[in-house]
Design a protein around this motif. Structure first.
Motif, PDB file in Angstrom:
ATOM      1  N   GLN A   1       0.841  -1.179   0.000  1.00  0.00           N
ATOM      2  CA  GLN A   1       0.000   0.000   0.000  1.00  0.00           C
ATOM      3  C   GLN A   1       0.886   1.242   0.000  1.00  0.00           C
ATOM      4  N   ARG A   2       0.502   2.207  -0.794  1.00  0.00           N
ATOM      5  CA  ARG A   2       1.315   3.418  -0.851  1.00  0.00           C
ATOM      6  C   ARG A   2       1.068   4.299   0.363  1.00  0.00           C
TER       7      ARG A   2
ATOM      8  N   TYR B   1       6.003   3.386  -2.054  1.00  0.00           N
ATOM      9  CA  TYR B   1       5.703   2.257  -1.185  1.00  0.00           C
ATOM     10  C   TYR B   1       6.654   2.274   0.003  1.00  0.00           C
TER      11      TYR B   1
END
Lengths: 340, 340, 548
Positions: free
Chosen positions: B115-116, B158
Motif C-alpha cells: 500500500q502506498r 511504497y
C-alpha cells in the motif's frame, strides 16, 4: 514500463517456445512408441490388411520418423495441424476451432469460481480461526478435493436436474435453440450476445451452471487451504496490528490488507492449477456431454490418432505456457517489491 | 491500595490497578500487576524498564489491544473521564486511532508493503470520517506529511522505497492524522540511528508544543527520556516502581532499581579505567513472582519486610508528585530512613 | 534449468529422432508375413496347434446358458450358430451336435488326443479387457472354469488392450485362441460365415482357416438365388461348421431402447434398423421439444462419416438409411425385403452374375434434382476413393452399367444370391453430386439432400444433428417431420436425460445397467432388442506348435 521489465517479458515469452517444443516432441515419440496402430484401432478387423496398408501409405505414416516430425513441426508453426488420422479425417484445425472455445467457455467460469470462492472462504476461515466456521470450511475443502469429478457431476445432475428440474442436464444449449443458432466464433456466449439472441444466451448460461460449478468445486480445495494458511500468517503481521491500532475494522484488515499480501502464492497456485483444470475438464465434459477438447483428446488417444493428439497437446502446452507467463508478469503488478 | 493525586481537567488518562494476565501452558503470568498512574494532558511521559517488564503490554492495554492468550484481568481505564473498559467493539474501534494512536517499533513491518503512503493516510481518514472525500483526505495527507518534513512527491511511494526515518515519520503522521489526543510511542526510535532518532524526537517535541499532544514514550533507553520527557515512570516486573518529574527522579532516585538503572547508563565521557556498572541478578519469572516486593532478590537494600509484604505506590515525603513503590520510603518500616 | 542444459536436451532429442527414423521404426516393419510361419532355424516339425477334435472339445465343454446367467443375469441370448436366429436360413447346429453342453464328449475328445490329468492341454486364451465391456473378463473366467472342468485342460487367460490386440491377431501369430465380436454388414447368412471360414477372407479375422469343402459349400450357398437351394446348403454348412469349428459362437448381446410414454412406432427387427419415419406421438405424450412435430433421440455414438460410399459404422448407416433410399429395403421391424428405389425386384441372369434393376421414375434428391441410373454409376465410381466401406462392395461387384436413365446393371464377380440383401445397405444410397464429389470423400457434409424420408439440415459436431422431412421423398411422408439426434458422451447422462424428459428416446448405447434401472421408472418403456452383436472365440489355424 521499464526496459528491464520489457526484457523480462520478452525473455519469458521466448522461454515458452522450447517448453512447448519439448513437450510436443515427447508426445510425438511416446505416441509412436505406444503399441497399437491408428488404422487398426479405429477400423478393427473389418478392413483387410491390404486396405489398411493403403490407408497408412496415403496418410504418410510410413515415412521416416524425422520426416514426419519436422513436417509436423512446420505445420504447427503455420497452425495447420493436418487432418485427424481416422474417423472422418476432419481437419484438426476445424475441430479445434469448435472444441477449444467450448472448453474455454467451461473452464473460465470454473476457474473464476474456484479462485474467488476458494480465496474468500480461505480468508474467512483464517479470520475466524479455530471457530466453527473455520472447521466447517476446512472440512469442506477436503471433501471437495476428495470427491471424484464424475461423481459430483452425476450427483448434481440427478439432484438439480432430474429431481428438481432446475437446470438442464447436459450439452451447451437447448436442442431447439441450437437448431437455429448460428455461431461465428464458437464462443457461444459471445456470439449470442453479439447477435442479440437472448433466449439462446439464457439457455447457454443455464447449461453452463452445473458443469462449471462441478469443475470449480473440485479444484477449490487447494485454494482454500493455501489462502487460509497464508492469511493466518499475514494476519499476524505487524502492519495488521498497526492497522488495528489505527481503528481499521477487522473485515477491512482481513480482506483489504492481509489478502492483498497473500496474492503471490495464490497467483502461483492459479498458474499451477490451470494444468489440472484441463485434466478435470475431461471428466466434466464427459459427464455433461460438453463438446470440448478434453473429451476429444481422450477419444483420440484411444484411437492412437497421432496427429490429433500431438495437436491438442501442443495447444494445451501453449495455453499453459501463456498462463504461466501472465502469472509471472502479474507478480510485478501485485507486489511492488518485485523488481525486474 | 493507591493514593495518587488524580482527576482534574488536565488529566488525560487515569489508570487504576490495572492487571494484564497471560494464560500460558505453565500457568497464568502476570505481565502487568496492579499498575496505577496518570497521564497528564500535553506532557511527554517516559515509561522505562528492562525488556519484559511489561511496559509494552501496558501500552497496548491502554488501547485494549492485548491479544489472546493475554487479557486485562482487572483494573480501571479512564480516558478523558470515560471508562473505556466499558466500550463495546465498535466504540473501541472508533476510539483507536482517533483518540489514541500508537507508533510501533519497526516501521517497515508496521506499514502494509503493498500500500502506498497516501493510501495509508487516506484510508485511516476515511475509516474514521467516512464523509470525507478523497480529495480532501489527500490534501490533509499531503499537508501532514509535509509538516513532518517529508516531501509531497514521496506520497505515492511504497514503504520499502522510504528510508527508516521517513517511515517512522509516516507512522507518526498516521498517528496524528486524526488528531489523536494521546500518542503511544512503543520503542519508536529503537530501530533508528542516533541522528535520525534525535531529529524524530525534536519532531515529537515540536508537535507536542504546537498541538498540545500527549505522548507516552515507551522505551528502554533512559537517556532518551532524560532528553525530552517531562515525567518518567519506571516499571519493574510488571509493576510501577517509581513515577515522578524527570529532573527530580534523575537527580534523586528513590527506588533502588531506578538508581541501579541510572548508574547502568554508559557515560559518554566514560573514563578508561571505569568499569561499567551492571545490576546483579535477573528479572523474575512472572509465572511465579517473588513474594513481597518483586525486586527484593536483587535489591542491595532489601529488608526483611520486603520479602514478606508488597509495598504500595506512595508519594515520597515532601513531594506529592514523586511516587515510589518501596518500603524504604514508606511507614511501617523498621529500617533506616530513606535518603531525602 | 540452465540454458546450456536445455540446448543439450533438445539436441539429444533430435539425435534420438534421427536414430529412430534410421531404424525405420514404423509399425509395418515388424509385421511378419503369415505364410512363413515358424522361425527360420527351427526343424520342420512345426504343425498347427488346432485339430478339429480339440476345437470340438472346446465346443462341447462350454455351457452358454451358464455364461449368460452368471455374467449377464440371463439377458443375453446363447448363440448356437454364427448366424442369428432371426435371419433367413438360420439353424442351430451347435445345439444339435453338442446339446447345451456335453462334458463327457469333451473329455473323450481330449483323452483321444492324448491328454491326461498329468499332462493336460495347456493353452492361452486371449481377450481385450475394455473393448467389449467390462463383462468380458467375467465371461472369460467362466469359460476357463468350464473348460478346466474336463480335468484335461489348463487355460491361461491373457488380455491386451484393443489397439495392440487387433495388431496381434491380424499379424496372425501370437494368439492360439481369442475372443472377438462381430456385427453384420447385411442381412444374410453369408456375412456370418464367409468372413470366418473362407480361404480368402478368414485371415482378415485372424482365423486363417482354409478348407476346400467349406469353400465349395459357401460358394454354392452364396451363388444361388433359389431359396430352397440356399436353405439346404446353409443347413449343410451349419453341420460342417459345428464339426470343423473355425470359430465358436458364444452369445448375442442385446441392445436396449428406452422411450417415454406416448412415443409410438419404435420397432427394430433382425436387420437392426431404426426407422425414424414411422415414429409418432400418441395420446398422453409430452414431447421433449414441447411440440409433437419434433422428436429428440439420444445416442452415445459419434458420427464417423456421412459419405454413403465411405461410412461403415452403425450410427452412420442409420442416418444414411433415414436420409436415403436404397434399391431394396426392409419393412420396418421385419426381415422382409421390399422395394425401395427400385421399381421392381431385379432380373437375375442365368449365371447369377448380372443383376438388372429398374429405378422408380419419381426419384429425386431433397432439393428436387432428379435421380437417374447415372447416379448409380457415379456411386460405383466413388468406391474408387477407397472409402472404408468400398472393400465390402468391391468384393462382390465387378462393374456397373446404365444402359438407360432408369436401368442399372450390376455385373458381379461371381454368382451371389444375396446381392439383393446387399443392395439394402447404406452404400447403395445415392450421393448428391453437389455435396459429394465423385473424386473425393466428404465425411462431414454441412447437409444431406438425399432420397430418404428425411434430409439432414445441420450437424453440430459433438452436440446434435437436425433432420427435417424431405418433401421430395417418393414414399409415405414421415409422421413426425422433425428429428433431432442429441449426442451424449456418457450413457448415464443419456439415461438421466430420458428419465427427465429432455429426450424422447434413448437409443445406442444405453447399456444393460442403465436399462435395468430405467425399467422401474414410471413413464418410460424399456425394450430389449435382439441385436446381431455376436461374441465368439477364434481358433487361429496359423498358431504353430512343435519345432525346437
Amino acid at each position: 514500463m521499464s526496459a528491464s521489465f520489457r526484457n523480462f517479458v520478452v525473455a519469458r515469452v521466448l522461454l515458452t517456445v522450447p517448453m512447448v517444443l519439448i513437450l510436443v516432441t515427447m508426445v510425438f515419440f511416446v505416441m509412436r512408441v505406444l503399441p497399437g496402430d491408428p488404422i487398426r484401432s479405429q477400423l478393427g478387423p473389418k478392413v483387410s490388411e491390404a486396405q489398411a496398408e493403403a490407408i497408412r501409405e496415403r496418410l504418410g505414416l510410413n515415412r521416416p520418423l524425422t520426416v514426419q516430425y519436422f513436417d509436423f513441426l512446420w505445420r504447427m508453426v503455420t497452425l495447420d495441424f493436418g487432418n485427424a488420422l481416422t474417423q472422418g479425417e476432419r481437419p484438426i484445425r476445424d475441430e479445434l476451432s469448435e472444441l477449444l472455445p467450448a472448453t474455454i467457455e467451461l473452464t473460465l467460469p470454473a476457474m473464476t469460481l474456484t479462485a474467488v470462492v476458494g480465496v474468500l472462504s480461505g480468508a474467512y476461515a483464517a479470520q475466524r480461526r479455530k471457530r466453527p466456521a473455520d472447521y466447517a470450511i476446512r472440512v469442506f475443502s477436503i471433501v471437495v478435493y476428495a470427491i471424484p469429478v464424475f461423481f459430483l457431476g452425476l450427483m448434481f445432475q440427478i439432484i438439480f436436474s432430474v429431481r428438481l428440474g432446475l437446470f438442464p442436464l447436459a450439452g451447451r444449449m437447448d436442442a431447439l435453440l441450437l437448431r437455429d443458432f448460428r455461431p461465428v466464433t464458437n464462443f457461444y456466449v459471445v456470439d449470442a450476445i453479439v447477435q442479440g439472441n437472448w433466449p439462446a444466451l439464457k439457455s447457454l448460461l443455464l447449461h453452463l451452471v452445473m458443469p462449471s460449478v462441478t469443475l470449480g468445486l473440485i479444484l477449490m480445495g487447494p485454494f482454500i487451504r493455501l489462502t487460509r494458511v497464508n492469511m493466518i500468517e499475514a494476519l499476524q503481521a505487524d502492519y495488521i496490528t498497526a492497522g488495528r491500532a489505527r481503528g481499521l475494522p477487522e473485515r477491512r484488515l482481513t480482506y483489504r490488507h492481509a489478502l492483498r499480501n497473500t496474492f503471490i502464492p495464490i497467483l502461483t497456485l492459479i498458474g499451477l492449477q490451470f494444468a489440472l483444470l484441463l485434466a478435470g475438464a475431461v471428466l466434466t465434459e464427459t459427464t455433461f456431454s460438453w463438446p470440448g477438447m478434453g473429451r476429444y483428446l481422450v477419444k483420440r488417444i484411444e484411437l492412437r490418432d497421432y496427429n490429433a493428439v500431438q495437436s491438442v497437446i501442443a495447444v494445451f502446452a501453449l495455453a499453459v505456457g501463456a498462463i504461466s507467463v501472465m502469472v509471472d508478469v502479474l507478480y510485478a503488478f501485485v507486489d511492488p517489491r518485485v523488481r525486474y | 491500595m493507591v493514593t495518587t493525586p488524580g482527576g482534574g481537567k488536565d488529566t488525560l488518562v487515569q489508570i487504576r490497578d490495572l492487571s494484564v494476565t497471560y494464560h500460558t501452558r505453565l500457568g497464568p503470568l502476570s505481565a502487568v500487576s496492579g499498575v496505577s498512574f496518570d497521564i497528564r494532558r500535553g506532557e511527554i511521559l517516559g515509561l522505562v524498564g528492562e525488556s519484559g517488564c511489561g511496559k509494552s503490554t501496558l501500552g497496548r492495554a491502554l488501547m485494549r489491544m492485548v491479544a489472546p492468550p493475554a487479557e486485562i484481568s482487572q483494573g480501571q481505564l479512564l480516558f478523558d473521564g470515560e471508562d473505556i473498559m466499558a466500550y463495546d467493539g465498535e466504540k473501541m474501534r472508533d476510539f483507536r486511532g482517533r483518540r489514541v494512536s500508537m507508533i510501533f517499533q519497526d516501521p517497515l513491518t508496521s506499514l502494509n508493503p503493498v500500500q502506498r503512503v497516501d493510501e495509508h493516510v487516506v484510508e485511516a481518514i476515511q475509516v474514521h470520517e467516512p464523509q470525507t472525500t478523497i480529495r480532501v483526505a489527500l490534501n490533509r495527507a499531503r499537508t501532514l506529511i509535509q509538516t513532518l518534513g517529508i516531501r509531497a512527491n514521496r506520497l505515492r511511494d511504497y514503504p520499502h522505497q522510504l528510508s527508516g526515518g521517513m517511515r517512522q515519520r509516516v507512522m507518526a503522521g498516521l498517528g496524528l492524522v486524526l488528531n489523536a489526543d494521546l500518542i503511544v510511542a512503543d520503542e519508536a526510535t529503537t530501530s533508528l540511528d542516533v541522528i535520525v532518532e534525535a531529529k524524530l524526537l525534536d519532531e515529537f517535541k515540536r508537535l507536542r508544543d504546537e498541538f498540545n499532544l500527549t505522548i507516552l514514550l515507551i522505551t528502554h533507553n533512559i537517556a532518551l527520556v532524560a532528553q525530552i520527557a517531562d515525567r518518567i515512570a519506571v516499571m519493574y516486573a510488571g509493576q510501577m516502581a517509581e513515577v515522578g518529574d524527570v529532573v527530580t527522579v534523575f537527580d534523586d532516585p528513590c527506588h533502588p532499581y531506578t538508581e541501579g538503572l541510572l548508574r547502568s547508563v554508559p557515560n559518554v565521557k566514560l573514563n578508561e579505567r571505569e568499569v561499567l556498572y551492571k545490576m546483579g541478578g535477573e528479572p523474575p519469572n512472572l509465572t511465579h513472582p517473588p513474594m513481597g516486593c518483586r525486586f527484593h532478590p536483587r535489591c542491595p537494600m532489601a529488608m526483611p519486610i520486603c520479602s514478606a509484604e508488597e509495598p504500595a505506590l506512595l508519594p515520597v515525603v515532601g513531594d506529592v508528585e514523586h511516587l515510589v513503590h518501596c518500603w524504604l520510603h514508606q511507614p511501617q518500616t523498621r529500617g533506616a530512613e530513606a535518603q531525602a | 534449468m540452465s540454458r546450456k542444459s536445455l540446448y543439450s536436451l533438445f539436441a539429444a532429442l533430435v539425435v534420438l529422432a534421427m536414430v529412430l527414423s534410421g531404424c525405420g521404426g514404423t509399425p509395418e516393419a515388424t509385421v511378419a508375413p503369415t505364410a512363413e510361419v515358424p522361425a527360420v532355424e527351427e526343424p520342420a516339425e512345426a504343425r498347427p496347434l488346432w485339430t478339429p477334435e480339440l476345437k470340438q472339445a472346446f465346443a462341447a465343454a462350454i455351457d452358454r446358458e451358464v455364461i449368460v446367467d452368471r455374467v449377464f443375469e440371463g439377458r443375453n441370448t446363447p448363440a448356437y450358430h454364427m448366424v442369428p436366429a432371426g435371419y433367413p436360413y438360420a439353424t442351430e447346429p451347435f445345439l444339435d451336435k453338442y446339446g447345451t453342453r456335453d462334458l463327457e464328449m469333451a473329455k473323450a475328445l481330449l483323452t483321444d488326443a492324448g491328454y491326461t490329468e498329468a499332462n493336460p492341454f495347456v493353452v492361452d486364451l486371449w481377450y481385450p479387457p475394455e473393448h467389449y465391456g467390462t463383462t468380458t473378463a467375467d465371461v472369460m473366467q467362466v469359460i476357463k472354469e468350464q473348460l478346466e472342468e474336463t480335468g484335461l485342460m489348463q487355460v491361461n487367460l491373457q488380455s491386451q488392450n484393443w489397439a495392440e490386440y487387433v495388431n496381434a491377431f491380424v499379424e496372425g501369430e501370437a494368439y492360439p485362441v481369442f475372443m472377438l465380436g462381430w456385427f453384420p454388414d447385411f442381412v444374410d447368412p453369408d456375412t456370418w460365415l464367409t468372413p470366418f471360414s473362407s480361404c480368402i477372407q478368414s485371415p482378415d479375422n485372424g482365423v486363417n482357416y482354409c478348407d476346400e469343402k467349406m469353400d465349395e459349400l459357401l460358394l454354392k450357398a452364396a451363388a444361388s438365388s433359389d431359396p430352397a437351394v440356399r436353405e439346404a446348403t446353409y443347413a449343410e454348412i451349419g453341420v460342417y461348421y459345428a464339426e470343423q469349428v473355425p470359430t465358436l459362437p458364444l452369445f448375442f448381446e442385446p441392445e436396449f431402447i428406452t422411450y417415454r410414454d406416448g412415443v409410438e412406432g419404435v420397432t427394430i427387427g433382425a436387420p437392426f434398423e431404426f426407422n425414424y419415419n414411422v415414429l409418432s406421438f400418441g395420446a398422453g405424450a409430452s414431447p421433449a421439444s414441447g411440440n409433437t412435430d419434433t422428436i429428440i433421440i439420444g445416442t452415445t455414438d459419434e458420427v464417423n462419416s456421412l459419405d454413403p460410399q465411405d461410412a461403415y459404422a452403425t450410427h452412420d448407416w442409420e442416418i444414411l438409411k433415414n436420409t436415403g433410399l436404397t434399391l431394396l429395403q426392409y419393412t420396418p421391424g421385419t426381415a422382409d425385403l421390399v422395394l425401395g428405389a427400385a421399381a421392381a425386384f431385379p432380373e437375375v441372369s442365368d449365371d447369377g452374375k448380372t443383376f438388372t434393376f429398374t429405378l422408380r421414375d419419381d426419384l429425386r434428391f431433397a432439393d428436387g434434382t432428379p435421380v437417374t441410373s447415372a447416379d448409380y454409376v457415379r456411386m460405383w465410381d466413388r468406391f474408387a476413393n477407397e472409402g472404408q466401406v468400398s472393400g465390402l462392395i468391391q468384393i462382390y461387384v465387378e462393374s456397373v452399367e446404365a444402359p438407360d436413365d432408369l436401368t442399372v446393371v450390376y455385373h458381379l464377380k461371381d454368382s451371389f444370391g444375396f446381392f439383393d440383401a446387399l443392395t439394402a445397405t447404406a452404400p447403395f444410397v445415392p450421393a448428391h453430386p453437389d455435396t459429394f464429389p465423385t473424386d473425393s470423400i466428404v465425411a462431414f457434409p454441412d447437409k444431406i439432400d438425399g432420397t430418404g424420408p428425411y434430409r439432414m439440415v445441420s450437424l453440430t459436431s459433438g452436440q446434435q444433428m437436425v433432420l427435417a422431412a424431405n418433401p421430395e421423398y417418393s414414399g409415405e411422408p414421415a409422421i413426425i417431420p422433425n428429428v433431432i439426434i442429441r449426442y451424449f458422451a456418457d450413457p448415464t447422462t443419456m439415461s438421466n436425460a430420458v428419465e427427465k424428459g429432455e429426450i424422447d428416446v434413448a437409443w445406442r448405447t444405453l447399456g444393460p445397467v442403465e436399462a435395468t434401472r430405467l425399467q422401474d421408472v414410471a413413464g418410460l418403456n424399456v425394450v430389449k432388442i435382439d441385436a446381431p452383436t455376436l461374441r465368439y472365440l477364434v481358433f487361429n489355424m496359423n498358431y504353430m506348435v512343435g519345432g525346437e
